[in-house]
Write a protein that holds these residues in place. Structure first.
Motif, PDB file in Angstrom:
ATOM      1  N   PHE A 216       0.842  -1.192   0.000  1.00  0.00           N
ATOM      2  CA  PHE A 216       0.000   0.000   0.000  1.00  0.00           C
ATOM      3  C   PHE A 216       0.880   1.246   0.000  1.00  0.00           C
ATOM      4  O   PHE A 216       2.070   1.195   0.343  1.00  0.00           O
ATOM      5  CB  PHE A 216      -0.905   0.020   1.233  1.00  0.00           C
ATOM      6  CG  PHE A 216      -0.166  -0.106   2.527  1.00  0.00           C
ATOM      7  CD1 PHE A 216       0.204   1.013   3.259  1.00  0.00           C
ATOM      8  CD2 PHE A 216       0.191  -1.363   3.022  1.00  0.00           C
ATOM      9  CE1 PHE A 216       0.905   0.895   4.442  1.00  0.00           C
ATOM     10  CE2 PHE A 216       0.884  -1.487   4.216  1.00  0.00           C
ATOM     11  CZ  PHE A 216       1.246  -0.354   4.924  1.00  0.00           C
ATOM     12  N   ARG A 217       0.285   2.358  -0.380  1.00  0.00           N
ATOM     13  CA  ARG A 217       0.972   3.649  -0.389  1.00  0.00           C
ATOM     14  C   ARG A 217       0.309   4.575   0.616  1.00  0.00           C
ATOM     15  O   ARG A 217      -0.924   4.647   0.696  1.00  0.00           O
ATOM     16  CB  ARG A 217       0.911   4.284  -1.789  1.00  0.00           C
ATOM     17  CG  ARG A 217       1.570   5.674  -1.887  1.00  0.00           C
ATOM     18  CD  ARG A 217       1.505   6.202  -3.312  1.00  0.00           C
ATOM     19  NE  ARG A 217       2.293   5.365  -4.198  1.00  0.00           N
ATOM     20  CZ  ARG A 217       3.600   5.531  -4.426  1.00  0.00           C
ATOM     21  NH1 ARG A 217       4.247   6.512  -3.819  1.00  0.00           N
ATOM     22  NH2 ARG A 217       4.251   4.728  -5.235  1.00  0.00           N
ATOM     23  N   ILE A 218       1.124   5.301   1.389  1.00  0.00           N
ATOM     24  CA  ILE A 218       0.624   6.318   2.310  1.00  0.00           C
ATOM     25  C   ILE A 218       1.240   7.659   1.930  1.00  0.00           C
ATOM     26  O   ILE A 218       2.448   7.754   1.722  1.00  0.00           O
ATOM     27  CB  ILE A 218       0.971   5.995   3.777  1.00  0.00           C
ATOM     28  CG1 ILE A 218       0.309   4.695   4.210  1.00  0.00           C
ATOM     29  CG2 ILE A 218       0.540   7.134   4.695  1.00  0.00           C
ATOM     30  CD1 ILE A 218       0.627   4.297   5.645  1.00  0.00           C
ATOM     31  N   LYS A 219       0.385   8.663   1.845  1.00  0.00           N
ATOM     32  CA  LYS A 219       0.846  10.028   1.574  1.00  0.00           C
ATOM     33  C   LYS A 219       0.380  10.912   2.715  1.00  0.00           C
ATOM     34  O   LYS A 219      -0.806  11.147   2.889  1.00  0.00           O
ATOM     35  CB  LYS A 219       0.283  10.526   0.245  1.00  0.00           C
ATOM     36  CG  LYS A 219       0.811  11.902  -0.171  1.00  0.00           C
ATOM     37  CD  LYS A 219       0.243  12.304  -1.522  1.00  0.00           C
ATOM     38  CE  LYS A 219       0.760  13.670  -1.941  1.00  0.00           C
ATOM     39  NZ  LYS A 219       0.151  14.099  -3.238  1.00  0.00           N
ATOM     40  N   VAL A 227      -4.672  13.250   4.223  1.00  0.00           N
ATOM     41  CA  VAL A 227      -3.813  12.070   4.324  1.00  0.00           C
ATOM     42  C   VAL A 227      -4.449  10.988   3.453  1.00  0.00           C
ATOM     43  O   VAL A 227      -5.666  10.768   3.534  1.00  0.00           O
ATOM     44  CB  VAL A 227      -3.692  11.573   5.774  1.00  0.00           C
ATOM     45  CG1 VAL A 227      -2.808  10.331   5.840  1.00  0.00           C
ATOM     46  CG2 VAL A 227      -3.130  12.666   6.670  1.00  0.00           C
ATOM     47  N   GLU A 228      -3.646  10.323   2.619  1.00  0.00           N
ATOM     48  CA  GLU A 228      -4.202   9.337   1.688  1.00  0.00           C
ATOM     49  C   GLU A 228      -3.517   7.981   1.847  1.00  0.00           C
ATOM     50  O   GLU A 228      -2.305   7.911   2.073  1.00  0.00           O
ATOM     51  CB  GLU A 228      -4.047   9.816   0.242  1.00  0.00           C
ATOM     52  CG  GLU A 228      -4.835  11.086  -0.058  1.00  0.00           C
ATOM     53  CD  GLU A 228      -4.612  11.593  -1.468  1.00  0.00           C
ATOM     54  OE1 GLU A 228      -5.406  12.455  -1.907  1.00  0.00           O
ATOM     55  OE2 GLU A 228      -3.654  11.147  -2.137  1.00  0.00           O
ATOM     56  N   ASN A 257      -7.051  -1.882  -4.690  1.00  0.00           N
ATOM     57  CA  ASN A 257      -7.547  -0.829  -5.583  1.00  0.00           C
ATOM     58  C   ASN A 257      -8.592   0.066  -4.917  1.00  0.00           C
ATOM     59  O   ASN A 257      -9.375   0.714  -5.591  1.00  0.00           O
ATOM     60  CB  ASN A 257      -8.114  -1.416  -6.880  1.00  0.00           C
ATOM     61  CG  ASN A 257      -7.052  -2.133  -7.698  1.00  0.00           C
ATOM     62  OD1 ASN A 257      -5.925  -1.646  -7.821  1.00  0.00           O
ATOM     63  ND2 ASN A 257      -7.389  -3.305  -8.214  1.00  0.00           N
ATOM     64  N   GLN A 258      -8.589   0.078  -3.596  1.00  0.00           N
ATOM     65  CA  GLN A 258      -9.405   1.019  -2.849  1.00  0.00           C
ATOM     66  C   GLN A 258      -8.482   2.004  -2.123  1.00  0.00           C
ATOM     67  O   GLN A 258      -7.291   1.761  -1.971  1.00  0.00           O
ATOM     68  CB  GLN A 258     -10.311   0.299  -1.852  1.00  0.00           C
ATOM     69  CG  GLN A 258     -11.373  -0.571  -2.500  1.00  0.00           C
ATOM     70  CD  GLN A 258     -12.318  -1.191  -1.482  1.00  0.00           C
ATOM     71  OE1 GLN A 258     -12.064  -1.193  -0.286  1.00  0.00           O
ATOM     72  NE2 GLN A 258     -13.432  -1.726  -1.967  1.00  0.00           N
ATOM     73  N   ALA A 259      -9.058   3.113  -1.687  1.00  0.00           N
ATOM     74  CA  ALA A 259      -8.243   4.144  -1.051  1.00  0.00           C
ATOM     75  C   ALA A 259      -9.039   4.861   0.023  1.00  0.00           C
ATOM     76  O   ALA A 259     -10.272   4.775   0.081  1.00  0.00           O
ATOM     77  CB  ALA A 259      -7.733   5.144  -2.095  1.00  0.00           C
ATOM     78  N   LEU A 260      -8.317   5.573   0.861  1.00  0.00           N
ATOM     79  CA  LEU A 260      -8.921   6.407   1.896  1.00  0.00           C
ATOM     80  C   LEU A 260      -8.317   7.800   1.791  1.00  0.00           C
ATOM     81  O   LEU A 260      -7.105   7.950   1.649  1.00  0.00           O
ATOM     82  CB  LEU A 260      -8.638   5.839   3.286  1.00  0.00           C
ATOM     83  CG  LEU A 260      -9.095   6.740   4.440  1.00  0.00           C
ATOM     84  CD1 LEU A 260     -10.577   6.569   4.687  1.00  0.00           C
ATOM     85  CD2 LEU A 260      -8.321   6.444   5.716  1.00  0.00           C
ATOM     86  N   LYS A 271     -13.888   7.107   1.874  1.00  0.00           N
ATOM     87  CA  LYS A 271     -13.431   5.855   1.277  1.00  0.00           C
ATOM     88  C   LYS A 271     -13.723   5.859  -0.219  1.00  0.00           C
ATOM     89  O   LYS A 271     -14.849   6.132  -0.646  1.00  0.00           O
ATOM     90  CB  LYS A 271     -14.134   4.671   1.942  1.00  0.00           C
ATOM     91  CG  LYS A 271     -13.700   3.310   1.411  1.00  0.00           C
ATOM     92  CD  LYS A 271     -14.378   2.189   2.186  1.00  0.00           C
ATOM     93  CE  LYS A 271     -13.981   0.828   1.671  1.00  0.00           C
ATOM     94  NZ  LYS A 271     -14.621  -0.269   2.435  1.00  0.00           N
ATOM     95  N   ILE A 272     -12.715   5.550  -1.017  1.00  0.00           N
ATOM     96  CA  ILE A 272     -12.864   5.475  -2.475  1.00  0.00           C
ATOM     97  C   ILE A 272     -12.792   3.998  -2.853  1.00  0.00           C
ATOM     98  O   ILE A 272     -11.749   3.343  -2.661  1.00  0.00           O
ATOM     99  CB  ILE A 272     -11.767   6.272  -3.200  1.00  0.00           C
ATOM    100  CG1 ILE A 272     -11.892   7.769  -2.873  1.00  0.00           C
ATOM    101  CG2 ILE A 272     -11.864   6.068  -4.701  1.00  0.00           C
ATOM    102  CD1 ILE A 272     -11.062   8.238  -1.732  1.00  0.00           C
ATOM    103  N   THR A 273     -13.876   3.459  -3.363  1.00  0.00           N
ATOM    104  CA  THR A 273     -13.939   2.020  -3.634  1.00  0.00           C
ATOM    105  C   THR A 273     -13.311   1.629  -4.963  1.00  0.00           C
ATOM    106  O   THR A 273     -13.089   0.447  -5.217  1.00  0.00           O
ATOM    107  CB  THR A 273     -15.399   1.532  -3.610  1.00  0.00           C
ATOM    108  OG1 THR A 273     -16.162   2.300  -4.553  1.00  0.00           O
ATOM    109  CG2 THR A 273     -16.000   1.712  -2.218  1.00  0.00           C
TER     110      THR A 273
END
Length: 368
Positions: A216-219, A227-228, A257-260, A271-273
């Motif tokens: 996973f990626r954290i920004k 914060v993503e 393939n989901q994100a926050l 939440k981005i599904t």
């Protein structure tokens, strides 16, 4: 509505009925949204006023004029000292009942502002990377990326982190106990070694990301408004680190393939599904997430080139000895060190590798 172009104080927004209708009822007949977006400085003031509108919702009470006067003066004094400005605040003496109602609202709002800037930031020390490091400095190593390209960090459990420029990662030399904890300020792509008995936790300012084995990626740059977290493989659990304001911590579960996207001011989890429908998220992905690591009868030389492109590393290997070597393997869900180990074992003949930062050296006499 007064001439809002002249508004310089939060109280002026709070006294504007059309502004309150826009914030609370989404009634934007006066085009507040467009007006706000025209000026970045104005937008900051509007956002602070919006926070107070949501926080207030209190009726006028029977405060005496003297009490209102004292509260206003004391609150403004604290706010101005906190912001270290020299601007003088003029406090009007409010006498009649109607004005006392507005004053009570302003007092509540100003106290909320002071509370937000002082208590929120001072007492919730775990939210800030630097404060976290101070509290957990024993045994932690810190890697700061001051270069213009990503840097590879291999942790003691074999997990790998692709640390982006202007980012910092603090981690123990050896993971001990029942959890694996690291601390991030900035951006990094994580590939975690599986260990069901020791969950892996990334503290990135306002949020905590918990996994077993996944990528996973954290920004989480300090000056960004959001914060993503973007998940490539596995399952990720995220909750807010703002314990002082969350008696029950909301947890969000993300699949591949989901994100926050977590708003630092709104304190809202979005939440981005499907990340392909969000251009800003897809543009943030690196080659390590876009490239395929499924190899079927592929030359080893080509596999090494793929890894170089994905991780921005340099791999030194005996190309003449390996040019006829082909392997079939799946490397999608492994950290970088595990990928290299699998490749070397597939080549055989005691092929080994060594890593020194972004430099990788392969020792081999050729494939089986």
């Amino acid at each position: 509505m007064q001439n809002r172009n002249n508004y310089i104080e939060i109280g002026e927004f709070l006294a504007d009925e059309s502004f309150k209708r826009w914030v609370l009822q989404q009634n934007d007949q006066q085009n507040w949204e467009l007006w706000t977006l025209e000026n970045p400085v104005r937008a900051k003031l509007v956002e602070e006023a919006r926070v107070l509108i949501f926080a207030m919702k209190v009726p006028a009470d029977d405060l005496s004029a003297d009490a209102v006067q004292t509260a206003l003066e004391a609150t403004w004094h604290k706010i101005e000292n906190k912001k270290k400005t020299t601007r003088k605040t003029k406090v009007l003496f409010l006498r009649n009942n109607w004005i006392k109602g507005i004053a009570a609202t302003l007092v509540f709002g100003l106290i909320s502002t002071w509370f937000y800037h002082n208590f929120f930031n001072a007492n919730d020390g775990e939210l800030n990377y630097n404060e976290l490091i101070k509290e957990n400095s024993d045994g932690l190593l810190e890697q700061t990326n001051n270069s213009n390209k990503s840097q590879v960090i291999i942790l003691s459990d074999g997990s790998s982190v692709l640390l982006q420029p202007k980012s910092k990662l603090s981690y123990p030399k050896i993971f001990v106990g029942n959890e694996r904890k690291v601390y991030l300020s900035g951006e990094g792509f994580f590939e975690i070694s599986k260990d069901a008995k020791k969950p892996f936790l990334v503290y990135s300012n306002e949020i905590i990301t918990k996994v077993i084995g996944t990528s996973f990626r954290i920004k989480s740059y300090e000056n960004d408004s959001n914060v993503e977290v973007i998940v490539r493989t596995g399952i990720v659990k995220i909750h807010s680190n703002k314990s002082a304001f969350n008696s029950t911590k909301k947890e969000v579960i993300l699949l591949p393939n989901q994100a926050l996207r977590y708003g630092r001011k709104t304190l809202i989890f979005n939440k981005i599904t499907n990340i392909t429908q969000d251009e800003s998220l897809t543009s943030a992905l690196g080659d390590v997430e876009k490239l395929s690591f499924e190899f079927t009868d592929i030359p080893v030389v080509q596999i090494f080139r793929t890894i170089e492109q994905a991780y921005l590393v340099d791999i030194d290997f005996p190309e003449n000895k390996l040019k006829e070597c082909h392997i079939t393997t799946s490397l999608t869900d492994q950290p970088l060190s595990e990928k290299l180990k699998i490749i070397c074992e597939s080549i055989g003949n005691n092929t080994t590798y060594q890593m020194n930062g972004n430099q990788i050296s392969i020792q081999s006499i050729g494939c089986n």
